[in-house]
Design a protein around this motif. Sequence first.
Motif, PDB file in Angstrom:
ATOM      1  N   SER A  41    -102.220-130.699 -72.188  1.00 14.95           N
ATOM      2  CA  SER A  41    -101.272-130.264 -73.109  1.00 14.95           C
ATOM      3  C   SER A  41    -101.372-130.498 -74.286  1.00 14.95           C
ATOM      4  O   SER A  41    -102.245-131.498 -74.640  1.00 14.95           O
ATOM      5  CB  SER A  41     -99.753-130.648 -72.466  1.00 14.95           C
ATOM      6  N   LYS A  42    -100.704-130.029 -75.537  1.00 15.31           N
ATOM      7  CA  LYS A  42    -100.603-130.806 -76.728  1.00 15.31           C
ATOM      8  C   LYS A  42     -99.228-131.505 -76.901  1.00 15.31           C
ATOM      9  O   LYS A  42     -98.216-131.017 -76.443  1.00 15.31           O
ATOM     10  CB  LYS A  42    -100.388-129.538 -77.816  1.00 15.31           C
ATOM     11  N   GLU A  43     -99.726-132.854 -77.168  1.00 17.44           N
ATOM     12  CA  GLU A  43     -98.285-133.614 -77.489  1.00 17.44           C
ATOM     13  C   GLU A  43     -98.153-134.163 -79.006  1.00 17.44           C
ATOM     14  O   GLU A  43     -98.915-135.301 -79.055  1.00 17.44           O
ATOM     15  CB  GLU A  43     -98.206-134.783 -76.277  1.00 17.44           C
ATOM     16  N   PRO A  44     -97.716-133.377 -79.736  1.00 11.74           N
ATOM     17  CA  PRO A  44     -97.607-134.048 -81.219  1.00 11.74           C
ATOM     18  C   PRO A  44     -96.372-135.002 -81.188  1.00 11.74           C
ATOM     19  O   PRO A  44     -95.178-134.560 -81.100  1.00 11.74           O
ATOM     20  CB  PRO A  44     -97.431-132.774 -81.884  1.00 11.74           C
TER      21      PRO A  44
ATOM     22  N   ARG B  41    -107.425-132.964 -71.052  1.00 10.93           N
ATOM     23  CA  ARG B  41    -106.053-132.820 -71.789  1.00 10.93           C
ATOM     24  C   ARG B  41    -105.365-131.685 -71.309  1.00 10.93           C
ATOM     25  O   ARG B  41    -105.447-130.457 -71.343  1.00 10.93           O
ATOM     26  CB  ARG B  41    -106.116-132.901 -73.053  1.00 10.93           C
TER      27      ARG B  41
ATOM     28  N   TYR C 189    -101.234-137.429 -82.757  1.00 10.61           N
ATOM     29  CA  TYR C 189    -101.594-136.342 -82.091  1.00 10.61           C
ATOM     30  C   TYR C 189    -102.099-136.647 -80.591  1.00 10.61           C
ATOM     31  O   TYR C 189    -103.372-137.302 -80.500  1.00 10.61           O
ATOM     32  CB  TYR C 189    -102.452-135.487 -82.690  1.00 10.61           C
TER      33      TYR C 189
ATOM     34  N   THR D  37     -92.457-136.033 -78.104  1.00 10.11           N
ATOM     35  CA  THR D  37     -93.336-134.616 -78.422  1.00 10.11           C
ATOM     36  C   THR D  37     -92.303-133.723 -79.033  1.00 10.11           C
ATOM     37  O   THR D  37     -91.294-133.399 -78.574  1.00 10.11           O
ATOM     38  CB  THR D  37     -93.906-134.157 -76.994  1.00 10.11           C
TER      39      THR D  37
ATOM     40  N   ASP E  31     -98.637-138.978 -71.548  1.00 11.65           N
ATOM     41  CA  ASP E  31     -99.203-138.637 -72.619  1.00 11.65           C
ATOM     42  C   ASP E  31    -100.740-139.931 -72.427  1.00 11.65           C
ATOM     43  O   ASP E  31    -100.595-140.593 -71.944  1.00 11.65           O
ATOM     44  CB  ASP E  31     -98.581-139.415 -73.896  1.00 11.65           C
TER      45      ASP E  31
ATOM     46  N   GLY F  26    -102.416-135.849 -76.171  1.00 18.37           N
ATOM     47  CA  GLY F  26    -102.360-134.745 -74.979  1.00 18.37           C
ATOM     48  C   GLY F  26    -102.149-135.311 -73.736  1.00 18.37           C
ATOM     49  O   GLY F  26    -102.356-136.549 -73.300  1.00 18.37           O
TER      50      GLY F  26
END
Length: 347
Positions: A230-233, A228, A132, A113, A205, A134
């Motif tokens: 979080s954001k996990e890019p 979700r 992308y 991430t 993730d 999460g």
Amino acid sequence: MTIKASARRALGATLAIAGLAIGLGAAVPAHAGPTLDKIKERGVIRVGVGSQPGFFSPDANGKWQGFFIDFGRALAVTVFDDPNKVEFTNSSPQQRLPALQAGQFDVLLSGVTQTITRSFKLNFHFGPVVFYDGQGILVKKSLGVTKASDLDGASIGVQSGTTGELNIADFFKKTGKTYKPVVIEDTDTFSQALLSGRVDALTQDSSDLGLRRAAFPNPDDYVLLPERLSKEPLAPAVLGGDDRWLEIVNWTVYATIQAEEFGINSQNVDTFLKSDDPAIKRFLGVDASLGEAIGLDPKFAYNIVKKVGNYGEIFERNLGKSTKIGFDRGLNRLWTQGGLIYSPPFR
Ligand SMILES: N[C@@H](CCC(=O)N[C@@H](CS)C(=O)NCC(=O)O)C(=O)O
């Protein structure tokens, strides 16, 4: 001497210097950069990966396969025009970041991430987001929980060294409920903890959890909760300090995306060699001016598409509906189709 004449002479001198500079610029090969030099000398790119089938795993013949693996192969095509000149090494989420810092890998393609801490504290630079994601929570169905905010007092497995550790702590601070973190490094032990009943749930993730669930003996006994956290890019990570290498990683990924945007894939790419579209001619190296300008093989994008495929092919082949994993593209659709996957222009 009149002012006019001296001005003319000065202008002439400036133009001569500019002309010399342009001439020199064209004659001097683009600077390779220390990482690329090392890779070329070694003859192989070193890539740190994980071990979840679908993202990265060796097949029955020991050949690495998976979504992230294909981007490693695309990089090997950019550098060597050979998708096999790349060495994949499995490393745990805990160990892979220090290993990149220590120079053991040229790039991590392991579902890392992109975060500000990793940029500033670890001196990582990130290529384009390739997935992308999460953070999710996978629970035993028998727990009877249908949403994450209902979890209270549960023991939850989390992998050490991942963003998951902080995210799950943040989440429970917000809900005001309690949980017992069980921190596990090894990836098989992590899955086993849920299967054996040592923990009530796993957090990671959501893609990783989906891949694990698909590999469980009884996937239907487990449910991925809808939230979700979080954001996990997830993006390729390289060590800072070598811009040229970072740009090679960037434009290798973009080539797979741009190809999908053009509708060019591994099967039809040769028919596009006859295209009259100037943008496609530049992209495929039919018009060699772009490749010459950037110091890469003018056909690098063509070679990637031909030998590895476009972004959509890479996604579908490893994770898509035709596989037992069956992921939706979701946010990972092209921007033209409502997703976030986007390439800057090849010009
Ligand atoms: N994205 C998180 C988690 C990284 C992570 O654990 N990635 C998964 C793949 S998305 C993984 O490596 N799983 C264990 C493995 O495959 O060995 C991070 O950067 O901290």
